[in-house]
Design an enzyme around this catalytic site. Structure first.
Site, PDB file in Angstrom:
ATOM      1  N   ASN A 161      -9.973   5.490   7.580  1.00  0.00           N
ATOM      2  CA  ASN A 161      -9.626   4.384   7.001  1.00  0.00           C
ATOM      3  C   ASN A 161      -8.239   4.011   7.615  1.00  0.00           C
ATOM      4  O   ASN A 161      -7.109   4.723   7.328  1.00  0.00           O
ATOM      5  CB  ASN A 161      -9.701   4.462   5.482  1.00  0.00           C
ATOM      6  CG  ASN A 161      -9.239   3.102   4.771  1.00  0.00           C
ATOM      7  OD1 ASN A 161      -9.488   2.134   5.416  1.00  0.00           O
ATOM      8  ND2 ASN A 161      -8.971   3.224   3.788  1.00  0.00           N
ATOM      9  N   SER A 164     -11.320  19.111   1.244  1.00  0.00           N
ATOM     10  CA  SER A 164     -10.982  18.101   2.373  1.00  0.00           C
ATOM     11  C   SER A 164     -10.915  19.124   3.774  1.00  0.00           C
ATOM     12  O   SER A 164      -9.939  19.726   3.691  1.00  0.00           O
ATOM     13  CB  SER A 164      -9.764  17.656   2.292  1.00  0.00           C
ATOM     14  OG  SER A 164      -9.771  16.606   1.104  1.00  0.00           O
ATOM     15  N   LEU A 165     -12.075  19.220   4.396  1.00  0.00           N
ATOM     16  CA  LEU A 165     -12.048  20.143   5.587  1.00  0.00           C
ATOM     17  C   LEU A 165     -11.555  19.298   6.700  1.00  0.00           C
ATOM     18  O   LEU A 165     -10.595  19.844   7.395  1.00  0.00           O
ATOM     19  CB  LEU A 165     -13.692  20.607   5.650  1.00  0.00           C
ATOM     20  CG  LEU A 165     -13.795  21.887   6.667  1.00  0.00           C
ATOM     21  CD1 LEU A 165     -12.873  23.133   6.394  1.00  0.00           C
ATOM     22  CD2 LEU A 165     -15.259  22.210   6.885  1.00  0.00           C
ATOM     23  N   HIS A 166     -12.528  18.346   6.986  1.00  0.00           N
ATOM     24  CA  HIS A 166     -11.964  17.726   8.273  1.00  0.00           C
ATOM     25  C   HIS A 166     -11.825  18.146   9.577  1.00  0.00           C
ATOM     26  O   HIS A 166     -11.571  17.598  10.466  1.00  0.00           O
ATOM     27  CB  HIS A 166     -10.525  16.997   7.780  1.00  0.00           C
ATOM     28  CG  HIS A 166     -10.439  16.338   6.786  1.00  0.00           C
ATOM     29  ND1 HIS A 166     -11.501  15.460   6.218  1.00  0.00           N
ATOM     30  CD2 HIS A 166      -9.467  16.181   5.647  1.00  0.00           C
ATOM     31  CE1 HIS A 166     -11.123  14.836   4.939  1.00  0.00           C
ATOM     32  NE2 HIS A 166      -9.800  15.258   4.775  1.00  0.00           N
ATOM     33  N   GLU A 192      -1.910   4.545  -8.095  1.00  0.00           N
ATOM     34  CA  GLU A 192      -2.900   3.756  -8.138  1.00  0.00           C
ATOM     35  C   GLU A 192      -4.371   4.473  -8.704  1.00  0.00           C
ATOM     36  O   GLU A 192      -4.297   5.687  -8.643  1.00  0.00           O
ATOM     37  CB  GLU A 192      -3.361   3.100  -6.786  1.00  0.00           C
ATOM     38  CG  GLU A 192      -2.231   1.897  -6.360  1.00  0.00           C
ATOM     39  CD  GLU A 192      -2.640   1.200  -5.277  1.00  0.00           C
ATOM     40  OE1 GLU A 192      -1.981   0.009  -5.074  1.00  0.00           O
ATOM     41  OE2 GLU A 192      -3.532   1.444  -4.538  1.00  0.00           O
ATOM     42  N   CYS A 199       3.002  13.073  -2.145  1.00  0.00           N
ATOM     43  CA  CYS A 199       2.365  14.268  -1.868  1.00  0.00           C
ATOM     44  C   CYS A 199       3.124  14.928  -1.182  1.00  0.00           C
ATOM     45  O   CYS A 199       4.057  14.485  -0.248  1.00  0.00           O
ATOM     46  CB  CYS A 199       1.083  14.032  -1.189  1.00  0.00           C
ATOM     47  SG  CYS A 199       0.085  15.631  -0.815  1.00  0.00           S
ATOM     48  N   GLY A 228      -2.263  12.127  -4.223  1.00  0.00           N
ATOM     49  CA  GLY A 228      -1.505  13.419  -4.347  1.00  0.00           C
ATOM     50  C   GLY A 228      -2.666  14.546  -4.328  1.00  0.00           C
ATOM     51  O   GLY A 228      -3.588  14.596  -4.103  1.00  0.00           O
ATOM     52  N   CYS A 286      -9.333   5.264  -0.091  1.00  0.00           N
ATOM     53  CA  CYS A 286      -8.426   6.612  -0.237  1.00  0.00           C
ATOM     54  C   CYS A 286      -7.314   6.606   0.983  1.00  0.00           C
ATOM     55  O   CYS A 286      -7.758   6.180   2.127  1.00  0.00           O
ATOM     56  CB  CYS A 286      -9.409   7.861  -0.004  1.00  0.00           C
ATOM     57  SG  CYS A 286     -10.438   7.864  -1.490  1.00  0.00           S
ATOM     58  N   CYS A 308      -0.860  15.211   5.502  1.00  0.00           N
ATOM     59  CA  CYS A 308      -1.978  15.303   6.345  1.00  0.00           C
ATOM     60  C   CYS A 308      -1.985  14.069   7.297  1.00  0.00           C
ATOM     61  O   CYS A 308      -1.440  13.058   6.725  1.00  0.00           O
ATOM     62  CB  CYS A 308      -3.524  15.113   5.541  1.00  0.00           C
ATOM     63  SG  CYS A 308      -3.588  16.484   4.510  1.00  0.00           S
ATOM     64  N   CYS A 335      -3.519  10.709   6.630  1.00  0.00           N
ATOM     65  CA  CYS A 335      -3.247  10.031   5.266  1.00  0.00           C
ATOM     66  C   CYS A 335      -2.154   9.258   4.781  1.00  0.00           C
ATOM     67  O   CYS A 335      -1.110   9.765   5.104  1.00  0.00           O
ATOM     68  CB  CYS A 335      -3.552  11.208   4.352  1.00  0.00           C
ATOM     69  SG  CYS A 335      -3.333  10.784   2.560  1.00  0.00           S
ATOM     70  N   SER A 365     -10.665  17.131  -6.101  1.00  0.00           N
ATOM     71  CA  SER A 365     -10.426  17.020  -4.625  1.00  0.00           C
ATOM     72  C   SER A 365      -9.298  17.667  -4.144  1.00  0.00           C
ATOM     73  O   SER A 365      -8.197  17.590  -4.350  1.00  0.00           O
ATOM     74  CB  SER A 365     -10.612  15.815  -3.917  1.00  0.00           C
ATOM     75  OG  SER A 365     -10.435  15.885  -2.396  1.00  0.00           O
ATOM     76  N   CYS A 370     -11.526   6.668  -9.739  1.00  0.00           N
ATOM     77  CA  CYS A 370     -10.762   7.605  -8.740  1.00  0.00           C
ATOM     78  C   CYS A 370      -9.077   7.580  -9.438  1.00  0.00           C
ATOM     79  O   CYS A 370      -8.460   6.483  -9.321  1.00  0.00           O
ATOM     80  CB  CYS A 370     -10.773   6.984  -7.301  1.00  0.00           C
ATOM     81  SG  CYS A 370      -9.857   7.774  -5.997  1.00  0.00           S
TER      82      CYS A 370
END
Ligand code: SAH
Ligand code: SF4
Length: 394
Positions: free
Chosen positions: A338, A261-263, A128, A150, A207, A381, A154, A157, A239, A143
């Protein structure tokens, strides 16, 4: 850097690690560029490869330059449109080559004008792409996906629940952008400072782009080439979940903007949320950010931070975050989580997000909260490809 005992520059180690990553990634490469009828796709070839294809059919190198212009500046997909090339050569080219776009399996436009494409590639794999127009000005971000699935997993995700099917090739990566441009009729490529509707690329789709570095780099070089699409490296953001050995290379070779992507601000939590942290922990990741060559005050590193209720969203987390990134040219993008069916987390409350953002901002870092877009078409995302997979295939 600041830490004795952790040799962050160890060049041999990093180099061999990089070779290992690139070799592993090659195992997931896409099928070749030839169609079943033997014709070859010219999209996604480097300038040198295009010249080599011309040499094979006995044509001079300047033909590659002409084709480059037609393919990437004009957006031509038919040789018969190329009026700077004589008819007999147009015919000869069409017998041997094609200029393809990925097939659009589905396309949906949200009530807020976000447009989501599901592209189907020649082997039936799908990925996508989302176009997110600015709410006010005539510009917007595309995007782009870099892999189908992947290898990383995570926890928050949805892509992470889908095994890696394969890498996307350079043609498929640049093809996502070109097909999106087709959809808005934005050809020929606007020159210089002329405004563009599709004005930035964010490698934030499905990915991990740094686990498909060779194809991503090739595609971005095509997109940045001044005689074609000519998108500035300043308009491209890659990213990564933190593939440290490849970050330096991306900075040196491509010079694009970096988003990380720290999170989480503690290794124990980040180990859980972003399992790659076990290999490249926060300290190493931040050291790689500090030495990222393309970062400056004008081009800050974006730290992405998904807001998970009761997990990583306390004021103490926010204070630790600003301590970790102190002195860096950085901004923090707070992403409301999300949710997806079966996900284990909830989105932080608005007051928690606001409080977090305030602490980050008071420390001198911009801390925009990502505006949820395209929710009615699930264009966010981590949600990509979810719904479409459930639709029956025709
Ligand atoms: N693999 C790369 C790029 C793709 S993901 C990376 O991890 O950085 C793009 C961004 O979306 C990342 O910051 C990722 O952590 C975030 N993301 C993934 N799933 C999400 C979800 N369900 N809600 C909010 N953000 C999510
Ligand atoms: Fe992969 Fe990025 Fe999703 Fe992690 S967040 S599973 S690295 S796509």
């Amino acid at each position: 850097m600041q830490d004795a005992g952790l040799d962050l520059t160890a060049p041999d180690l990093t180099a061999s690690e990089r070779e290992r990553i690139l070799a592993k990634s090659a195992l997931f490469d896409p099928p070749g560029i030839a169609l079943p009828d033997g014709r070859r796709d010219l999209v996604g070839l480097s300038r040198e490869e295009l010249a080599a294809e011309m040499a094979v059919i006995g044509e001079k190198p300047f033909r590659a330059k002409q084709l480059w212009h037609w393919i990437y500046h004009q957006g031509a997909t038919e040789f018969s449109r190329m009026n700077s090339i004589a008819k007999p050569l147009q015919v000869k080219l069409a017998e041997r080559f094609v200029i393809q776009r990925p097939e659009i399996a589905t396309q949906q436009t949200s009530t807020d004008d976000t447009r989501k494409f599901l592209f189907r590639f020649r082997d039936g794999q799908e990925a996508e792409t989302v176009y997110i127009p600015d709410r006010v000005e005539d510009r917007g971000a595309v995007c782009i996906s870099s892999q189908v699935g992947c290898t990383l997993s995570c926890r928050f995700c949805h892509t992470g629940t889908q095994k890696l099917a394969r890498n996307l090739g350079a043609a498929e990566i640049v093809g996502q952008f070109m097909a999106a441009r087709d959809s808005y009729g934005e050809w020929p490529s606007p020159k210089g400072d002329t405004p563009r509707l599709l004005s930035t690329i964010v490698l934030m789709g499905m990915g991990e782009p740094l686990y498909n570095y060779a194809n991503v780099a090739k595609a971005m070089r095509i997109v940045m080439d001044g005689e074609g699409i000519a998108l500035s490296r300043r308009r491209i953001t890659l990213s990564t979940s933190g593939v440290v050995p490849m970050m330096d290379r991306a900075g040196d070779e491509l010079g694009v903007n970096l988003a990380v992507s720290l999170h989480a601000v503690r290794d124990d939590l980040r180990d859980e949320l972003v399992p790659l942290n076990r290999k490249y922990p926060i300290k190493e990741l931040l050291a790689a950010c500090r030495r990222y060559p393309a970062a400056s005050n004008a081009r800050r590193i974006t730290f992405e931070y998904v807001m998970l209720k009761g997990i990583n969203d306390t004021e103490a987390d926010a204070r630790e975050l600003v301590r970790l990134i102190a002195g860096m040219p950085a901004k923090v993008n707070l992403i409301p989580f999300n949710p997806w069916p079966g996900s284990a987390y909830e989105t932080s409350t608005k007051p928690a997000i606001d409080k977090f953002a305030r602490i980050v901002m008071d420390a001198g870092f911009a801390s925009p909260v990502r505006d949820p877009r395209g929710q009615d078409i699930l264009a966010a995302c981590g949600q990509l490809r979810t719904e479409s997979r459930r639709e029956p295939r025709l």
